[in-house]
Design a protein around this motif. Structure first.
Motif, PDB file in Angstrom:
ATOM      1  N   VAL A 102       0.899  -1.330  -0.107  1.00  0.00           N
ATOM      2  CA  VAL A 102      -0.112   0.034   0.115  1.00  0.00           C
ATOM      3  C   VAL A 102       0.944   1.248   0.055  1.00  0.00           C
ATOM      4  O   VAL A 102       0.782   2.038  -0.817  1.00  0.00           O
ATOM      5  CB  VAL A 102      -0.892  -0.018   1.095  1.00  0.00           C
ATOM      6  N   VAL A 103       1.680   1.464   0.984  1.00  0.00           N
ATOM      7  CA  VAL A 103       2.763   2.412   1.000  1.00  0.00           C
ATOM      8  C   VAL A 103       3.591   2.660  -0.174  1.00  0.00           C
ATOM      9  O   VAL A 103       3.971   3.604  -0.733  1.00  0.00           O
ATOM     10  CB  VAL A 103       3.650   2.318   2.234  1.00  0.00           C
ATOM     11  N   GLY A 104       3.882   1.364  -0.604  1.00  0.00           N
ATOM     12  CA  GLY A 104       4.902   1.334  -2.140  1.00  0.00           C
ATOM     13  C   GLY A 104       3.956   1.849  -3.271  1.00  0.00           C
ATOM     14  O   GLY A 104       4.721   2.370  -4.050  1.00  0.00           O
ATOM     15  N   SER A 105       2.836   1.884  -3.211  1.00  0.00           N
ATOM     16  CA  SER A 105       1.982   2.312  -4.316  1.00  0.00           C
ATOM     17  C   SER A 105       2.119   3.778  -4.432  1.00  0.00           C
ATOM     18  O   SER A 105       2.282   4.228  -5.484  1.00  0.00           O
ATOM     19  CB  SER A 105       0.555   1.825  -4.254  1.00  0.00           C
ATOM     20  N   PHE A 106       2.265   4.630  -3.624  1.00  0.00           N
ATOM     21  CA  PHE A 106       2.285   6.018  -3.607  1.00  0.00           C
ATOM     22  C   PHE A 106       3.870   6.163  -3.780  1.00  0.00           C
ATOM     23  O   PHE A 106       4.250   7.189  -4.648  1.00  0.00           O
ATOM     24  CB  PHE A 106       2.268   6.454  -2.190  1.00  0.00           C
ATOM     25  N   MET A 107       4.818   5.329  -3.147  1.00  0.00           N
ATOM     26  CA  MET A 107       6.252   5.460  -3.433  1.00  0.00           C
ATOM     27  C   MET A 107       6.521   5.399  -4.965  1.00  0.00           C
ATOM     28  O   MET A 107       7.286   6.410  -5.572  1.00  0.00           O
ATOM     29  CB  MET A 107       6.828   4.425  -2.601  1.00  0.00           C
ATOM     30  N   VAL A 108       6.188   4.359  -5.486  1.00  0.00           N
ATOM     31  CA  VAL A 108       6.238   4.207  -7.120  1.00  0.00           C
ATOM     32  C   VAL A 108       5.950   5.334  -7.837  1.00  0.00           C
ATOM     33  O   VAL A 108       6.611   5.767  -8.729  1.00  0.00           O
ATOM     34  CB  VAL A 108       5.696   2.766  -7.701  1.00  0.00           C
ATOM     35  N   LEU A 109       4.521   5.698  -7.451  1.00  0.00           N
ATOM     36  CA  LEU A 109       4.133   6.887  -8.228  1.00  0.00           C
ATOM     37  C   LEU A 109       4.837   8.137  -8.145  1.00  0.00           C
ATOM     38  O   LEU A 109       4.745   9.058  -8.916  1.00  0.00           O
ATOM     39  CB  LEU A 109       2.573   6.942  -8.287  1.00  0.00           C
ATOM     40  N   ARG A 110       5.242   8.239  -6.800  1.00  0.00           N
ATOM     41  CA  ARG A 110       6.269   9.474  -6.598  1.00  0.00           C
ATOM     42  C   ARG A 110       7.495   9.333  -6.963  1.00  0.00           C
ATOM     43  O   ARG A 110       8.215  10.474  -6.937  1.00  0.00           O
ATOM     44  CB  ARG A 110       6.180   9.625  -4.917  1.00  0.00           C
ATOM     45  N   GLY A 111       7.976   8.259  -7.480  1.00  0.00           N
ATOM     46  CA  GLY A 111       9.493   8.057  -7.878  1.00  0.00           C
ATOM     47  C   GLY A 111      10.355   8.103  -6.492  1.00  0.00           C
ATOM     48  O   GLY A 111      11.238   8.802  -6.607  1.00  0.00           O
ATOM     49  N   LEU A 112       9.802   7.456  -5.628  1.00  0.00           N
ATOM     50  CA  LEU A 112      10.707   7.368  -4.244  1.00  0.00           C
ATOM     51  C   LEU A 112      11.151   6.188  -4.115  1.00  0.00           C
ATOM     52  O   LEU A 112      11.619   5.766  -2.772  1.00  0.00           O
ATOM     53  CB  LEU A 112       9.607   7.811  -3.233  1.00  0.00           C
ATOM     54  N   ALA A 113      11.061   5.188  -5.130  1.00  0.00           N
ATOM     55  CA  ALA A 113      11.929   4.029  -4.737  1.00  0.00           C
ATOM     56  C   ALA A 113      13.294   4.002  -4.089  1.00  0.00           C
ATOM     57  O   ALA A 113      13.657   3.224  -3.070  1.00  0.00           O
ATOM     58  CB  ALA A 113      11.906   2.978  -6.212  1.00  0.00           C
ATOM     59  N   PHE A 114      14.038   4.729  -4.871  1.00  0.00           N
ATOM     60  CA  PHE A 114      15.487   4.893  -4.043  1.00  0.00           C
ATOM     61  C   PHE A 114      15.199   5.440  -2.585  1.00  0.00           C
ATOM     62  O   PHE A 114      16.160   4.876  -1.747  1.00  0.00           O
ATOM     63  CB  PHE A 114      15.977   5.829  -4.895  1.00  0.00           C
ATOM     64  N   MET A 115      14.392   6.416  -2.426  1.00  0.00           N
ATOM     65  CA  MET A 115      14.360   6.672  -0.848  1.00  0.00           C
ATOM     66  C   MET A 115      13.942   5.499  -0.056  1.00  0.00           C
ATOM     67  O   MET A 115      14.299   5.554   1.027  1.00  0.00           O
ATOM     68  CB  MET A 115      13.079   7.786  -0.965  1.00  0.00           C
ATOM     69  N   GLY A 116      13.100   4.709  -0.535  1.00  0.00           N
ATOM     70  CA  GLY A 116      12.751   3.536   0.279  1.00  0.00           C
ATOM     71  C   GLY A 116      14.218   2.655   0.628  1.00  0.00           C
ATOM     72  O   GLY A 116      14.427   2.448   1.736  1.00  0.00           O
ATOM     73  N   ASP A 117      14.856   2.371  -0.264  1.00  0.00           N
ATOM     74  CA  ASP A 117      16.108   1.988  -0.201  1.00  0.00           C
ATOM     75  C   ASP A 117      16.996   2.553   0.965  1.00  0.00           C
ATOM     76  O   ASP A 117      17.728   2.031   2.023  1.00  0.00           O
ATOM     77  CB  ASP A 117      16.842   1.753  -1.433  1.00  0.00           C
ATOM     78  N   ALA A 118      17.299   3.907   0.920  1.00  0.00           N
ATOM     79  CA  ALA A 118      18.020   4.805   1.686  1.00  0.00           C
ATOM     80  C   ALA A 118      17.444   4.660   3.096  1.00  0.00           C
ATOM     81  O   ALA A 118      18.272   4.488   4.014  1.00  0.00           O
ATOM     82  CB  ALA A 118      17.723   6.296   1.106  1.00  0.00           C
ATOM     83  N   LEU A 119      16.010   4.738   3.142  1.00  0.00           N
ATOM     84  CA  LEU A 119      15.655   4.851   4.632  1.00  0.00           C
ATOM     85  C   LEU A 119      15.851   3.329   5.306  1.00  0.00           C
ATOM     86  O   LEU A 119      16.022   3.285   6.532  1.00  0.00           O
ATOM     87  CB  LEU A 119      14.013   5.074   4.486  1.00  0.00           C
ATOM     88  N   SER A 120      15.560   2.346   4.536  1.00  0.00           N
ATOM     89  CA  SER A 120      15.833   1.103   5.241  1.00  0.00           C
ATOM     90  C   SER A 120      17.253   0.846   5.757  1.00  0.00           C
ATOM     91  O   SER A 120      17.596   0.512   6.835  1.00  0.00           O
ATOM     92  CB  SER A 120      15.410  -0.093   4.214  1.00  0.00           C
ATOM     93  N   HIS A 121      18.065   1.235   4.784  1.00  0.00           N
ATOM     94  CA  HIS A 121      19.785   1.456   5.229  1.00  0.00           C
ATOM     95  C   HIS A 121      20.041   2.282   6.359  1.00  0.00           C
ATOM     96  O   HIS A 121      20.654   2.061   7.258  1.00  0.00           O
ATOM     97  CB  HIS A 121      20.496   1.557   4.051  1.00  0.00           C
ATOM     98  N   SER A 122      19.553   3.423   6.522  1.00  0.00           N
ATOM     99  CA  SER A 122      19.554   4.100   7.567  1.00  0.00           C
ATOM    100  C   SER A 122      19.066   3.919   8.764  1.00  0.00           C
ATOM    101  O   SER A 122      19.233   4.450   9.936  1.00  0.00           O
ATOM    102  CB  SER A 122      19.192   5.820   7.102  1.00  0.00           C
ATOM    103  N   ALA A 123      18.134   2.970   8.751  1.00  0.00           N
ATOM    104  CA  ALA A 123      17.485   2.379  10.061  1.00  0.00           C
ATOM    105  C   ALA A 123      18.534   1.642  10.832  1.00  0.00           C
ATOM    106  O   ALA A 123      18.442   1.462  11.935  1.00  0.00           O
ATOM    107  CB  ALA A 123      16.268   1.443   9.810  1.00  0.00           C
TER     108      ALA A 123
END
Lengths: 346, 296
Positions: free
Chosen positions: B29-50
């Protein structure tokens, strides 16, 4: 020339229709720092860049007595938009300076100027999306952005992701979202407003089409439906008639003209000077500052053109000129290439 | 021996199924917004920064959810802030901050004297090790994320589709952006245990990317993504159980396989539009090829 406007009030103040530059049912007032230009006294209905420094247009303010009255003769205006000494830009690059502009309710205004001249920036300032470095901007009686629910903004077509999975109905319904707020779902009134708006733009039968399957003109109609469904007092449209077929242009401008007749203010950018003259009552020519403002046919005047477009204009003699502007070179696919002012600086 | 019912006799497997389904749904569900916002790279970044948050939480024996949330949400807000300053592009800001945060995590990790197996669990995920209390907090946080998305569905949709138009008409697009980043960060946090830091981006992006190939409305996109997000982890867990393979990686491979199959199917359809016959078919094919082009 086709009169693309319609509405309850017959429009007798078409630019170029006669020596009636003072007779606009709606217009703009630009108090610019434009350099005085040699006048053309022999041209009725036209105003030089210097002359329009004064107030020469009229609004549909309740205090006004209708079309044909000069603004200064009446009491205070009720401007939809008012910019005073505005200076703005991106990063450390100036996009607009010394902008003084007043747009009354009921105005139908084209903003013209070269690429990078600040057309889109002006709209963003009015919409409150860009804060000015200096100066004040009032929109619908409050500072820009405050009365946002009474403002509809239609972005340039090329800034929209047309592969986004959304249909025409939903796009139009988005116009209702701000007034609904987070907790309320669209109700009967919202459905009616969307249905009416789609009917008005001639897209009722395409309501369930994904936007990616639409033609350029249909896409523009869908966004116009969103603006209409929002039932606002100020329309800000970035290149609403760019790259669309003539029937769609006429239809869009007829609707916008109708909205102006109802007392709404319409401000639209266009790089199409022909469209500005044909479809709009007033024009603001900008090139980093306001070069001229007045009835829309002032853009046919060589001195206004020269100052607006500078070196991009080739004079052929008389009133003929050619604009060397990238907007005017269509690529083979029929779509237009755009080089916008906010591309380079960031 | 029954391939389907035998694993169900194990409590840990049942808990893993429930956890994966919840994580898969929330991510999709959250990924659907990410993909349409072009935030895929952001997801990768946030997981690593956790990661540094997880390590610090481990060191001070605090709940890892807390450490990971603080690190991920903090990084998300920092990226948003740096980008809004307009001095550097957002992908540059993401690149700098995410590498720094991950390096900090590895640095702290290397200071821990004894070997710590649990931390590897956070890097690669171990859904089979999820306990009942983990499952409960997962369910609560997942409900919080989905509830927020449901509540602000209209606003998030408008701001995702046309940020300029939404901002001009009075939606707080800036705050919605930060909210979306916070939701992504929270989603990542609740996914860490099951899929791990390195693979969580696939759980976020792949179901939505697959759904984007075949849906013409945003609502349908989210429903399809959510369905893929729930079904694939279940299939993946069975594979993981019988092959004794790493659970997170197996789930991601199942999702990726579904994506590739759909992509190839759509590519074939768009190459031969005549075969699909109907107008809807060719529109679908056009949408598919547009989506494929975007993913390229």
């Amino acid at each position: 020339m086709t009169n693309a406007r319609s509405g309850p009030v017959p429009n007798e103040a078409l630019p170029g229709a006669g020596p009636v530059s003072t007779g606009h049912a709606g217009g703009i007032e630009g108090r610019t720092a434009a350099r005085p230009q040699p006048g053309h006294p022999g041209l009725p209905g036209q105003t030089t860049a210097a002359e329009v420094v004064g107030r020469d247009l009229v609004s549909d303010c309740p205090s006004g007595s209708g079309a044909g009255v000069r603004m200064e003769a009446v009491g205070e205006p009720c401007p939809a938009v008012s910019l005073v000494d505005v200076r703005a830009g991106y990063g450390d690059r100036v996009a607009l300076e010394s902008v003084n502009l007043e747009v009354p309710l009921g105005a139908l205004v084209a903003v013209v100027g070269p690429n990078g001249g600040g057309k889109s920036t002006l709209l963003k300032l009015i919409a409150g999306m860009l804060k000015p470095w200096e100066g004040t901007i009032e929109v619908l009686g409050a500072s820009a952005g405050r009365e946002a629910r009474r403002v509809a903004y239609v972005p340039q077509a090329e800034l929209v992701d047309w592969s986004f999975p959304v249909n025409v109905w939903t796009v139009a319904m988005m116009g209702r979202y701000p007034r609904l707020g987070p907790l309320r779902q669209p109700g009967r009134a919202d459905h009616d407003a969307v249905a009416t708006a789609l009917e008005r733009v001639g897209m009722a039968d395409r309501a369930h089409s994904p936007i990616g399957a639409l033609s350029g003109g249909q896409r523009r109609r869908a966004f116009l439906a969103r603006a209409l469904a929002a039932e606002v007092d100020l329309y800000l449209l970035d290149e609403p008639v760019t790259g669309v077929d003539v029937p769609t242009q006429e239809a869009i401008m007829e609707l916008l003209g109708g909205e102006a007749e109802k007392g709404k203010a319409v401000v639209a950018t266009t790089h199409d000077l022909g469209a500005a003259v044909r479809h709009f009552r007033s024009v603001v020519a900008i090139n980093r500052r306001i070069v001229a403002s007045g009835p829309s046919d002032i853009v046919t005047r060589p001195e206004v053109l020269a100052e607006t477009y500078g070196g991009h204009l080739l004079f052929l003699g008389g009133n003929m000129g050619i604009l060397d502007d990238s907007h005017h070179h269509d690529d083979p696919s029929g779509r237009e290439r755009h080089y916008h002012e906010d591309g380079g600086g960031r | 021996m029954n391939y389907i019912t035998d694993p169900l006799t194990f409590t840990f497997f049942l808990q893993a199924l429930a956890a994966s389904a919840i994580v898969g749904l929330v991510c999709a569900v959250v990924g659907s917004f990410m993909v349409l916002r072009g935030l895929a790279f952001m997801g990768d970044a946030l997981s690593h920064s956790a990661f540094p948050g997880v390590v610090v939480a481990y060191m001070i024996q605090a709940p890892f959810y807390l450490g990971a949330s603080i690190a991920a949400v903090g990084t998300a807000l920092a990226i948003g802030w740096v980008t809004r300053q307009g001095k550097i592009r957002s992908d540059t800001a993401i690149g700098v901050l995410f590498a720094a945060m991950f390096a900090f995590g590895i640095f702290l990790f290397s200071l821990i004297p004894n070997y710590v197996g649990d931390l590897f669990g956070f890097l690669f995920g171990n859904v089979l090790g999820i306990g009942l209390s983990d499952l409960v907090s997962l369910a609560i946080l997942g409900a919080l994320v989905i509830g927020t998305v449901a509540l602000l569905w209209k606003e998030l949709l408008f701001a995702t589709f046309d940020p300029l138009g939404a901002a001009a008409s009075g939606l707080p697009v800036g705050r919605l952006d930060y909210l979306l980043l916070a939701l992504i960060a929270l989603t990542i946090v609740i996914s860490l245990q099951s899929v791990g830091i390195i693979l969580v981006v696939a759980m976020l992006v792949t179901p939505a990317a697959t759904a984007q190939l075949i849906s013409k409305s945003f609502g349908r996109l989210v429903v399809i993504a959510g369905t893929i997000g729930v079904i694939c982890p279940v299939i993946g867990l069975y594979f993981s159980f019988w092959l004794n393979s790493a659970s997170g990686a197996t789930v991601v491979l199942v999702e990726s396989t579904v994506f590739v199959v759909v992509l190839l199917r759509m590519t074939v359809v768009s190459r031969h539009p005549a075969e699909s016959g109907s107008e809807a078919g060719s529109a679908e094919a056009a949408a598919g090829s547009a989506a494929a082009a975007q993913i390229d």
